[in-house]
Design a protein around this motif. Structure first.
Motif, PDB file in Angstrom:
ATOM      1  N   ASN A  63       0.834  -1.189   0.000  1.00 21.58           N
ATOM      2  CA  ASN A  63       0.000   0.000   0.000  1.00 21.58           C
ATOM      3  C   ASN A  63       0.876   1.251   0.000  1.00 21.58           C
ATOM      4  O   ASN A  63       1.919   1.280   0.663  1.00 21.58           O
ATOM      5  CB  ASN A  63      -0.897   0.022   1.241  1.00 21.58           C
ATOM      6  N   VAL A  64       0.443   2.276  -0.701  1.00 25.21           N
ATOM      7  CA  VAL A  64       1.184   3.533  -0.750  1.00 25.21           C
ATOM      8  C   VAL A  64       0.215   4.673  -0.462  1.00 25.21           C
ATOM      9  O   VAL A  64      -0.741   4.901  -1.220  1.00 25.21           O
ATOM     10  CB  VAL A  64       1.849   3.764  -2.119  1.00 25.21           C
ATOM     11  N   ASP A  65       0.428   5.385   0.642  1.00 28.23           N
ATOM     12  CA  ASP A  65      -0.359   6.568   0.978  1.00 28.23           C
ATOM     13  C   ASP A  65       0.513   7.796   0.756  1.00 28.23           C
ATOM     14  O   ASP A  65       1.685   7.805   1.145  1.00 28.23           O
ATOM     15  CB  ASP A  65      -0.811   6.528   2.442  1.00 28.23           C
ATOM     16  N   SER A  66      -0.044   8.822   0.142  1.00 31.75           N
ATOM     17  CA  SER A  66       0.748  10.026  -0.115  1.00 31.75           C
ATOM     18  C   SER A  66       0.013  11.268   0.373  1.00 31.75           C
ATOM     19  O   SER A  66      -1.216  11.333   0.337  1.00 31.75           O
ATOM     20  CB  SER A  66       1.055  10.158  -1.610  1.00 31.75           C
ATOM     21  N   ALA A  67       0.802  12.253   0.826  1.00 30.48           N
ATOM     22  CA  ALA A  67       0.256  13.521   1.314  1.00 30.48           C
ATOM     23  C   ALA A  67       1.421  14.457   1.567  1.00 30.48           C
ATOM     24  O   ALA A  67       2.586  14.056   1.539  1.00 30.48           O
ATOM     25  CB  ALA A  67      -0.543  13.315   2.594  1.00 30.48           C
ATOM     26  N   ASP A  68       1.104  15.717   1.838  1.00 27.90           N
ATOM     27  CA  ASP A  68       2.147  16.640   2.277  1.00 27.90           C
ATOM     28  C   ASP A  68       2.585  16.247   3.674  1.00 27.90           C
ATOM     29  O   ASP A  68       1.760  15.897   4.527  1.00 27.90           O
ATOM     30  CB  ASP A  68       1.626  18.081   2.309  1.00 27.90           C
ATOM     31  N   GLY A  69       3.879  16.324   3.918  1.00 33.13           N
ATOM     32  CA  GLY A  69       4.403  16.027   5.236  1.00 33.13           C
ATOM     33  C   GLY A  69       4.674  17.281   6.033  1.00 33.13           C
ATOM     34  O   GLY A  69       4.365  18.396   5.619  1.00 33.13           O
ATOM     35  N   ALA A  70       5.299  17.112   7.195  1.00 32.36           N
ATOM     36  CA  ALA A  70       5.596  18.247   8.076  1.00 32.36           C
ATOM     37  C   ALA A  70       6.914  18.909   7.712  1.00 32.36           C
ATOM     38  O   ALA A  70       7.153  20.052   8.084  1.00 32.36           O
ATOM     39  CB  ALA A  70       5.651  17.774   9.523  1.00 32.36           C
ATOM     40  N   THR A  71       7.752  18.200   6.994  1.00 28.59           N
ATOM     41  CA  THR A  71       9.095  18.706   6.705  1.00 28.59           C
ATOM     42  C   THR A  71       9.077  19.680   5.536  1.00 28.59           C
ATOM     43  O   THR A  71       8.370  19.470   4.562  1.00 28.59           O
ATOM     44  CB  THR A  71      10.033  17.531   6.371  1.00 28.59           C
ATOM     45  N   TYR A  72       9.852  20.744   5.661  1.00 30.79           N
ATOM     46  CA  TYR A  72      10.003  21.640   4.517  1.00 30.79           C
ATOM     47  C   TYR A  72      11.475  21.827   4.205  1.00 30.79           C
ATOM     48  O   TYR A  72      12.323  21.863   5.085  1.00 30.79           O
ATOM     49  CB  TYR A  72       9.326  22.992   4.760  1.00 30.79           C
ATOM     50  N   GLU A  73      11.762  21.920   2.928  1.00 23.79           N
ATOM     51  CA  GLU A  73      13.132  22.095   2.443  1.00 23.79           C
ATOM     52  C   GLU A  73      13.497  23.573   2.481  1.00 23.79           C
ATOM     53  O   GLU A  73      12.668  24.446   2.204  1.00 23.79           O
ATOM     54  CB  GLU A  73      13.239  21.566   1.010  1.00 23.79           C
ATOM     55  N   HIS A  74      14.755  23.861   2.782  1.00 28.20           N
ATOM     56  CA  HIS A  74      15.167  25.257   2.883  1.00 28.20           C
ATOM     57  C   HIS A  74      16.649  25.408   2.576  1.00 28.20           C
ATOM     58  O   HIS A  74      17.426  24.449   2.638  1.00 28.20           O
ATOM     59  CB  HIS A  74      14.868  25.815   4.276  1.00 28.20           C
ATOM     60  N   VAL A  75      17.015  26.631   2.256  1.00 27.64           N
ATOM     61  CA  VAL A  75      18.406  27.003   2.006  1.00 27.64           C
ATOM     62  C   VAL A  75      18.830  27.974   3.107  1.00 27.64           C
ATOM     63  O   VAL A  75      18.161  28.988   3.326  1.00 27.64           O
ATOM     64  CB  VAL A  75      18.557  27.678   0.627  1.00 27.64           C
ATOM     65  N   ASP A  76      19.901  27.648   3.809  1.00 22.36           N
ATOM     66  CA  ASP A  76      20.436  28.522   4.855  1.00 22.36           C
ATOM     67  C   ASP A  76      21.856  28.942   4.528  1.00 22.36           C
ATOM     68  O   ASP A  76      22.634  28.168   3.947  1.00 22.36           O
ATOM     69  CB  ASP A  76      20.473  27.797   6.208  1.00 22.36           C
ATOM     70  N   PHE A  77      22.233  30.157   4.951  1.00 21.13           N
ATOM     71  CA  PHE A  77      23.591  30.648   4.786  1.00 21.13           C
ATOM     72  C   PHE A  77      24.397  30.473   6.070  1.00 21.13           C
ATOM     73  O   PHE A  77      23.837  30.379   7.173  1.00 21.13           O
ATOM     74  CB  PHE A  77      23.577  32.145   4.443  1.00 21.13           C
ATOM     75  N   THR A  78      25.715  30.475   5.915  1.00 19.01           N
ATOM     76  CA  THR A  78      26.620  30.528   7.061  1.00 19.01           C
ATOM     77  C   THR A  78      27.149  31.953   7.165  1.00 19.01           C
ATOM     78  O   THR A  78      27.712  32.502   6.212  1.00 19.01           O
ATOM     79  CB  THR A  78      27.785  29.539   6.902  1.00 19.01           C
ATOM     80  N   PHE A  79      26.980  32.541   8.346  1.00 14.58           N
ATOM     81  CA  PHE A  79      27.311  33.947   8.562  1.00 14.58           C
ATOM     82  C   PHE A  79      28.639  34.158   9.276  1.00 14.58           C
ATOM     83  O   PHE A  79      29.106  35.299   9.377  1.00 14.58           O
ATOM     84  CB  PHE A  79      26.213  34.605   9.414  1.00 14.58           C
ATOM     85  N   ASP A  80      29.255  33.097   9.797  1.00 19.04           N
ATOM     86  CA  ASP A  80      30.391  33.296  10.709  1.00 19.04           C
ATOM     87  C   ASP A  80      31.596  32.417  10.393  1.00 19.04           C
ATOM     88  O   ASP A  80      32.347  32.036  11.293  1.00 19.04           O
ATOM     89  CB  ASP A  80      29.937  33.045  12.150  1.00 19.04           C
ATOM     90  N   ASN A  81      31.805  32.080   9.112  1.00 21.13           N
ATOM     91  CA  ASN A  81      32.909  31.176   8.765  1.00 21.13           C
ATOM     92  C   ASN A  81      33.945  31.826   7.845  1.00 21.13           C
ATOM     93  O   ASN A  81      34.761  31.138   7.247  1.00 21.13           O
ATOM     94  CB  ASN A  81      32.364  29.910   8.090  1.00 21.13           C
ATOM     95  N   LYS A  82      33.877  33.159   7.746  1.00 14.69           N
ATOM     96  CA  LYS A  82      34.779  33.925   6.869  1.00 14.69           C
ATOM     97  C   LYS A  82      34.612  33.531   5.401  1.00 14.69           C
ATOM     98  O   LYS A  82      35.527  33.689   4.596  1.00 14.69           O
ATOM     99  CB  LYS A  82      36.242  33.768   7.318  1.00 14.69           C
TER     100      LYS A  82
END
Length: 602
Positions: free
Chosen positions: A338-357
């Motif tokens: 059986n295969v059930d499909s729906a939107d999940g709770a996880t969302y994809e995102h892009v984050d930056f690093t601000f403190d690594n020079k």
């Protein structure tokens, strides 16, 4: 929630957080509690810690197992309504000041027979509040926590709720009740620090005392923990924090059985590193939860197609793999599945690093924050957000849209209001011309950007390629630093952009605090904004009438600072063989494991 999925970044639809009466999980009277029944579950990342509240242990891969090994004060059902848990009762007993009372059931016991009580709760409060830390951080360059010296207390965890409790709790003589007073209103008091969900009450304080302080007697150990917290004894708390931080981490079956002490219906009996973990019903369990499956084995493989193959071969009965069109098609072609499909709770995102020079850090731009921000803004203008949705997500969900809110799922009550005012409209379409102009204005030529993601994950491989192709058209030089062990590298400064997902563990509005607050546990990019911190302070105790307004204000500030960008809501596939009954998922952690006591096999 892979590593860091657990800590929330997306408040899931606004379900009321009201404890509702119901029978305990399993009903407490089901005579079909099974013998010799077994279930094999496929998962993408291996277990590594019994402590789901430390920075390292904060992972879905841990929570799904600790949830079955430990009871809690409440849990979310598949409608995101809060139900009573098996550990005890959680209640608000005063509004001004806010007081929350925990009452443990008489049958709440650790697997070694020691009562679960207020000492365990007090330790969790102390460890997750950061109120007892003598330093703001004590981590190695790679982000791992250092061992504290005798003069240093550093619990490697931070949560906004526990931090608001400044004073030692009121504890009953028998330890069965503990009342905590909050220094200010807290909107998400039910989530608390040992409230709803997979964290349960936390680690067993008597075992922590045994490891940290050398006290073998459980009751004396509990009292020593309480005294150290009440007295703010730096020397003892230093030892306690060392044990709490890393003492319950392991990646194969430990020889030390104390590390496996639990208070729920399942016990860990086998653990082959990177391969599988086996849980079996514990005949010493004294609580009301009565699962119907005797043995649960979680088998690990990060390749979604390999997991579908395992389903087809009968090696796995139940799984929730990364959803792709190929995975969906392959699973649907298997007889008896059986295969059930729906939107999940996880969302994809892009984050930056601000403190690594790196290119997005002011330190690499002559200390000029505006210059660094222009480089971040330029990169964001190259993100092919709609293209990613069209090519990768719509084959699974034709109705899929870009997610334009950092903290709310599309369709939630506040979503439309937030996206009207959060500034994400400017990132609807790729703007290469605008990106090139920003780089020129910043005086930056061909900045090198290192992108870190799970390079064994086919969906993220596709995302990376689309992002790379677009960014390089604007003049960026993209370096692939993808790594199957990406989760352990979060915050280590070896990358400039990270590509992963957040998953909620509650419906609370303060969930995202740890993602954006200066120095907070999930703020891996080193983002720091006094304006953002002030908005988060307001959100903590905000009345419901202010939720949408403040959420919009928060997201507008994140957009103004070019923090990063949301991409899409993960489509979810729940795949299971006919042998399994009552397979369901919910859109908060622990997803498909939420109703494990209802599982039945034939």
């Amino acid at each position: 929630m892979n590593k860091r999925f657990l800590a929330a970044g997306a408040s899931v639809a606004a379900a009321a957080m009201v404890l509702t009466a119901c029978t305990p999980p399993g009903g407490g009277d089901d005579e079909k509690s099974s013998e010799k029944s077994n279930l094999n579950i496929g998962w993408n990342e291996s277990f590594r810690s019994m402590n789901t509240q430390s920075a390292n242990g904060n992972a879905v891969s841990n929570a799904i197992l600790t949830y079955m090994m430990n009871d809690n004060f409440g849990y979310y059902d598949d409608s995101l309504e809060v139900q009573d848990g098996a550990l005890g009762k959680l209640e608000k007993v005063a509004d001004d000041p806010l007081k929350i009372k925990y009452t443990f059931n008489d049958d709440a016991k650790w697997s070694d027979g020691t009562p679960v009580d207020a000492a365990d709760l007090a330790l969790t409060w102390a460890a997750t509040s950061s109120n007892f830390n003598t330093v703001d951080q004590n981590n190695n360059d790679d982000g791992s926590v250092k061992e504290n010296d005798a003069k240093t207390v550093y619990f490697d965890s931070a949560s906004i709720g526990p931090k608001l409790v400044k004073d030692f709790p009121e504890i009953s003589d028998d330890g069965s009740e503990a009342t905590f007073e909050f220094s200010k209103p807290f909107a998400d008091w039910q989530v608390g620090f040992a409230g709803i969900g997979p964290n349960g009450v936390g680690l067993p304080s008597h075992i922590v005392a045994k490891k940290a302080l050398g006290i073998d007697d459980p009751e004396k150990g509990k009292q020593a923990i309480l005294k150290a917290i009440k007295d703010k004894d730096t020397e003892k708390l230093s030892k306690i924090s060392n044990t709490w931080n890393t003492g319950f981490d392991f990646t194969s079956m430990p020889e030390d059985e104390d590390l496996l002490v639990h208070n729920g219906p399942y016990k860990m009996t086998k653990f082959e590193e990177g391969q599988y973990v086996t849980l079996e019903l514990d005949d010493k369990y004294t609580g009301p939860t009565k699962p119907k499956v005797d043995t649960v084995t979680v088998r690990y493989n990060g390749d979604p197609m390999a997991m579908v193959q395992a389903i087809e071969n009968g090696e796995v009965d139940f799984t929730q793999p990364q959803a792709t069109a190929d995975v969906l098609s392959a699973a649907e072609d298997i007889d008896g599945v059986n295969v059930d499909s729906a939107d999940g709770a996880t969302y994809e995102h892009v984050d930056f690093t601000f403190d690594n020079k790196g290119p997005f850090d002011p330190a690499a731009n002559g200390g000029d924050e505006e210059k660094a921000k222009k480089v971040r803004q330029a990169f964001l203008k190259t993100l092919p957000r709609q293209d990613i949705v069209d090519k990768i997500i719509k084959p699974l969900n034709p109705e899929a849209v870009t997610r334009d809110s950092f903290n709310q799922v599309p369709g939630s009550p506040m979503y439309d209001e937030i996206i009207k005012g959060n500034g994400m409209e400017d990132l609807k379409e790729v703007d290469l011309k605008g990106a090139k102009k920003l780089l020129k204005d910043a005086g930056v030529d061909a900045p090198k950007v290192r992108v870190m993601y799970d390079n064994t994950n086919s969906r993220r491989q596709q995302e990376f390629q689309l992002i790379k192709e677009s960014a390089e058209k604007a003049g960026f030089k993209i370096e692939d630093v993808g790594d199957v062990n990406w989760g352990t590298r979060l915050g280590d400064g070896t990358y400039d952009v990270s590509l992963f997902g957040w998953q909620s563990e509650s419906t609370g509005i303060t969930d995202s605090d740890a993602n954006y607050r200066t120095g907070a546990q999930n703020n891996y990019g080193g983002y720091s904004s006094k304006k953002t911190d002030k908005i988060l302070d307001k959100i903590v105790g905000a009345p419901e009438s202010e939720h949408a307004k403040l959420s919009t204000e928060l997201e507008k500030q994140l957009t103004t600072d070019a923090f990063g960008a949301p991409l899409f809501q993960h489509p979810e596939l729940v795949i299971y063989r006919d042998k399994l009954k009552n397979a369901k998922s919910t859109t908060v952690s622990p997803t498909i494991f939420w109703n494990y006591w209802e599982w039945e096999t034939n």
